[in-house]
Design an enzyme around this catalytic site. Structure first.
Site, short mmCIF file in Angstrom:
data_model
loop_
_atom_site.label_atom_id
_atom_site.label_comp_id
_atom_site.label_asym_id
_atom_site.label_seq_id
_atom_site.Cartn_x
_atom_site.Cartn_y
_atom_site.Cartn_z
N THR A 443 0.85 -1.19 0.00
CA THR A 443 0.00 0.00 0.00
C THR A 443 0.88 1.24 0.00
OG1 THR A 443 -1.74 1.19 1.19
CG2 THR A 443 -0.18 -0.04 2.52
N HIS A 495 2.67 -11.73 14.18
CA HIS A 495 3.72 -12.34 15.00
C HIS A 495 3.42 -13.80 15.31
CE1 HIS A 495 7.40 -12.12 17.05
NE2 HIS A 495 7.26 -10.96 17.65
#
Length: 524
Positions: A443, A495
């Site tokens: 993006t 994560h």
């Protein structure tokens, strides 16, 4: 010798189709390239044109029959009329004129008896939605009940949580009844309205009614010119001025070949109409708010609801973390300035920055497969390919079309793909399949001036790269202070799947590839 009319060659994903409508009956005269029958598949409606001029002698597949790719649908005889006699060109023209006169008389009589006469009725249905879409919203009706429309004119827009789908007119005619008003929720293939063939003619101007109401197999006179059916179709498609086309047929009749020559030469274009953009812009301006503390409440669009839901879901389900770095864009900018003109001439597209980022990300994804993976429930899915989504901002909201197999794409292919995505996204023309899948997303908030941001992951992907504004900053280079064009990069990652070490090294790899673009060519 009879000529076979065959169904088109269907794409691999389409197994069969059904005969939707025959536009001619056995015994009817047809011209070469005239629309004769339609085949409806589960994805598109395919038009079958007459391979030769002649008379439709036989129909072997009736309306509603299921047909296979290249199946014989009917046959065309060699120029025989309904009565079976051969016709030369002069007789054909005379009979055509007589037929046109008879039809005009019949239409006049019919209009006197029935002012709003109509033919066969159709149900206008919503498109078949993909499995991932449950329902849509009727966003806009472009036509009203009784308003005359042409075949394939857009009747309504259906807004889903991913794309806007167009519903087109099944034939020339008019809407008889609208059953799903604007704002109503509809399911796949729900009936939106009823449509009547041939209705709505009284709403049009007399000249327009004469031009559009005739049989496609009959010559049409426009001014002092006579057009063959195939020629008339091409004139309408290219929006040409008939008075500027010279006919080579009998009596100056304009043939398809004459129109083709005019299109190639560019001599029959209509004069540009005076611009009405300022007036249109003024009329489209929103009404002024009144009062000292104005407010306006509007319902959230379906796309905006979906964006909000997915973003909140991503933050609630993923262990999202963001790591930052900065890249010196001097090398890329220098390379771009040196070759942009040559690149434009060679590939007919501009050389931007996104192509470098997509190629750099593709190389980094190969080196760090965890970043290219996705999470499916309790499973990890490793992808042996790189499909990179590029976020595109539109008036309706953010959409993410996907570039497939970017590792094998050239920079020119990437730039062309992004330009095409951007244009079609703003026009609402992107297909649902073009926004599904993807193993990684990029993006670019820098085009709006963002200096730094934290992008949100696009589930089920596990990472997203954020680009930002290029800004000159003082940097220490070989013990000296230099002004360099710098950009902050942000990598948000899940994560649960990606360790911090891999995320940081992935971002450093992109930085190194961009600061030394030769690495992209040498694969080092």
């Amino acid at each position: 010798m009879a000529t076979e009319i065959k169904a088109p060659t269907f794409p691999e994903s389409v197994a069969e189709g059904s005969v939707a409508a025959w536009h001619k009956k056995p015994g009817d005269r047809v011209e070469r390239d005239e629309l004769i029958v339609e085949i409806e598949t589960d994805k598109v409606v395919l038009e079958v044109l007459a391979p030769e001029a002649g008379t439709l002698s036989e129909v072997t597949a009736e309306e509603g029959d299921t047909v296979q790719s290249e199946q014989v649908l009917g046959r065309i005889g060699e120029g025989k009329a309904a009565g079976g006699k051969e016709k030369d060109d002069n007789k054909n023209e005379k009979k055509t004129d007589a037929k046109a006169d008879q039809k005009a008389t019949a239409k006049s009589d019919a209009k006197a008896d029935k002012p709003a006469s109509g033919g066969k009725q159709h149900q206008v249905k919503a498109p078949t939605f993909p499995e991932s879409i449950q329902e849509g919203t009727v966003a806009t009706w472009h036509k009203q009940v009784g308003e005359a429309v042409k075949r394939d004119d857009v009747l309504a827009d259906i807004e889903t949580d991913k794309v806007v789908l167009e519903v087109v007119a099944p034939a020339d005619g008019a809407l008889a009844e609208i059953k799903a008003e604007e704002g109503s929720q509809v399911e796949s293939e729900a009936v939106l309205a009823t449509f009547t063939e041939g209705a709505g003619g009284d709403a049009a101007a007399p000249a327009e009614a004469d031009a559009s109401g005739g049989d496609e197999g009959v010559d049409e006179k426009v001014g002092d010119k006579i057009l063959a059916p195939a020629a008339r179709k091409m004139v309408a498609e290219h929006d040409l001025d008939v008075s500027k086309i010279e006919g080579t047929g009998k009596g100056g009749r304009i043939l398809k070949e004459d129109v083709q020559r005019a299109v190639q030469a560019g001599t029959a274009k209509k004069a540009a109409a005076p611009s009405t953009a300022p007036k249109q812009a003024a009329s489209a301006a929103p009404p002024a708010f009144e009062g000292e503390r104005p407010e306006k409440r509007v319902p959230m669009s379906r796309l905006r609801k979906t964006i909000a839901k997915r973003l909140v879901e991503a933050q609630q389900t993923a262990a999202m973390l963001t790591t930052y770095n900065e890249v010196d864009m001097g090398a890329v900018m220098s390379l771009r300035a040196q070759y942009k003109d040559t690149f434009l001439k060679a590939h007919d597209t501009k050389l931007g920055f996104m192509g470098f980022f997509v190629k750099a990300a593709s190389e980094a994804l190969k080196r760090f497969p965890d970043v290219n993976a996705s999470i499916d429930g309790s499973d990890i899915v490793y992808h042996g390919y790189q499909d990179i989504g590029v976020a595109v901002s539109t008036d309706r909201g953010l959409v993410v079309p996907v570039l497939r197999d970017t590792d094998s794409m050239k920079i020119a292919d990437v730039e062309k793909g992004i330009v095409d995505f951007g244009k079609r996204a703003r026009d609402g023309k992107l297909g649902i399949d073009e926004m599904q899948g993807g193993t990684f997303t990029i993006t670019n908030g820098g085009i709006f001036g963002s200096l730094m941001s934290t992008p949100i992951i696009n589930p089920p992907q596990t990472a997203i790269l954020g680009m930002h504004k290029i800004q000159d900053r003082p940097m220490a280079v070989n013990g000296k202070v230099e002004i360099r064009p710098m950009m902050y990069l942000a990598l948000s990652y899940d994560h649960r799947m990606i360790d911090g070490k891999d995320a940081v090294q992935f971002l450093v790899t992109i930085k190194e590839l961009l600061e030394d673009p030769a690495r992209l060519l040498l694969d080092v």
